[in-house]
Design a protein around this motif. Structure first.
Motif, short mmCIF file in Angstrom:
data_model
loop_
_atom_site.label_atom_id
_atom_site.label_comp_id
_atom_site.label_asym_id
_atom_site.label_seq_id
_atom_site.Cartn_x
_atom_site.Cartn_y
_atom_site.Cartn_z
N MET A 1 28.55 3.23 14.05
CA MET A 1 29.57 4.04 13.40
C MET A 1 30.79 3.19 13.10
N LEU A 2 31.53 3.60 12.08
CA LEU A 2 32.76 2.91 11.71
C LEU A 2 33.93 3.87 11.82
N PHE A 103 37.49 15.13 22.34
CA PHE A 103 36.54 14.07 22.02
C PHE A 103 35.11 14.59 22.00
N ALA A 104 34.78 15.51 22.89
CA ALA A 104 33.41 16.04 22.94
C ALA A 104 33.01 16.65 21.60
N GLU A 105 33.96 17.28 20.92
CA GLU A 105 33.64 17.86 19.62
C GLU A 105 33.48 16.77 18.57
N LEU A 106 34.32 15.74 18.63
CA LEU A 106 34.16 14.60 17.72
C LEU A 106 32.77 14.00 17.88
N TYR A 107 32.37 13.77 19.11
CA TYR A 107 31.07 13.15 19.38
C TYR A 107 29.93 14.05 18.89
N ALA A 108 30.01 15.34 19.17
CA ALA A 108 28.94 16.26 18.77
C ALA A 108 28.81 16.32 17.26
N ARG A 109 29.94 16.41 16.56
CA ARG A 109 29.88 16.48 15.09
C ARG A 109 29.38 15.17 14.49
N ALA A 110 29.84 14.04 15.03
CA ALA A 110 29.39 12.74 14.52
C ALA A 110 27.90 12.57 14.74
N ARG A 111 27.40 13.00 15.89
CA ARG A 111 25.97 12.86 16.19
C ARG A 111 25.13 13.72 15.25
N ILE A 112 25.62 14.91 14.97
CA ILE A 112 24.89 15.79 14.05
C ILE A 112 24.84 15.16 12.65
N LEU A 113 25.98 14.60 12.19
CA LEU A 113 26.00 13.95 10.88
C LEU A 113 25.03 12.77 10.82
N ALA A 114 24.93 12.05 11.92
CA ALA A 114 24.07 10.87 11.95
C ALA A 114 22.59 11.21 11.83
#
Length: 223
Positions: A1-2, A103-114
């Motif tokens: 990720m960037l 942060f947990a929401e950032l991580y969850a959303r980023a993982r779903i996008l990935a």
């Protein structure tokens, strides 16, 4: 990720926490460096802050899309009006978070996008059976009847609708709700699922929100 963010402290915080989750992270402190990295290297997800020292995040996003860069983008913003959401989605953002965020929401959303096809990011309305969710107005209806949801319930339903038929683990839902597995409030997941099920399935013959024993929850029509 960037991670592309002008705030050094915020960028380092996001990067270090994502690295602790086992992810490979690159950081750009301004839009030009971010644009160069995003168009020359391959990333699963871009995390772009609205505030950058040399250009605003939307200008950077426009430049990325004009360069045919289709990497999913999670946009960080301080604005949360319907018009602002529309602008971000039309500008090429795949999802966005309103600051401040957990942060947990950032991580969850980023993982779903990935892990989801880019075509999904173009949607502003989600549908399953007679259930419909408008992501811009944040309205939910079933069989045309408006259903009022609390913010956490809306987030849970969005996650279920974006993953129709898939089983979502309790752990993933806990991360989305920013609840630690060691937190005594962990039952908040079951509580919100229960309330959500009451609102979505009540007064309807077909149940949509299913409990998959020992695994988690899924949105699927009953047989």
């Amino acid at each position: 990720m960037l991670v592309i963010a002008g705030d050094y402290g915020a960028a380092e915080y996001m990067a270090s926490n994502l690295k602790e989750r086992g992810l490979s992270i690159a950081v750009a402190a301004n839009g030009l460096d971010g644009l160069k990295l995003a168009t020359t290297d391959r990333f699963d997800v871009l995390i772009v802050d609205q505030l950058l020292p040399d250009m605003d995040g939307m200008s950077l996003l426009a430049a990325l899309r004009n360069a045919d860069t289709e990497t999913p983008c999670l946009f960080l913003t301080s604005l949360d009006g319907i018009g602002d959401r529309t602008e971000k989605l039309k500008g090429g953002a795949d999802d966005f978070l309103v600051k401040p965020f957990a942060f947990a929401e950032l991580y969850a959303r980023a993982r779903i996008l990935a892990h989801r096809p880019r075509a999904w990011s173009q949607q502003t309305t989600l549908r399953y059976a007679d259930l419909e969710m408008n992501l811009l107005s944040r309205q939910v209806t079933r069989s045309g009847r408006l259903i009022h949801l609390a913010p956490r319930q809306f987030e849970l339903l969005e996650l279920l609708m974006r993953n129709c038929g898939r089983v979502l683990s309790r752990r993933l839902l806990m991360e989305r709700l920013s609840v630690s597995s060691f937190d005594p409030r962990a039952s908040v997941v079951q509580a919100n699922i229960s309330r959500l099920r009451a609102k979505i399935d009540r007064a309807h013959e077909a149940s949509l929100i299913r409990t998959i024993r020992g695994l988690g929850y899924s949105l699927r029509a009953s047989k």
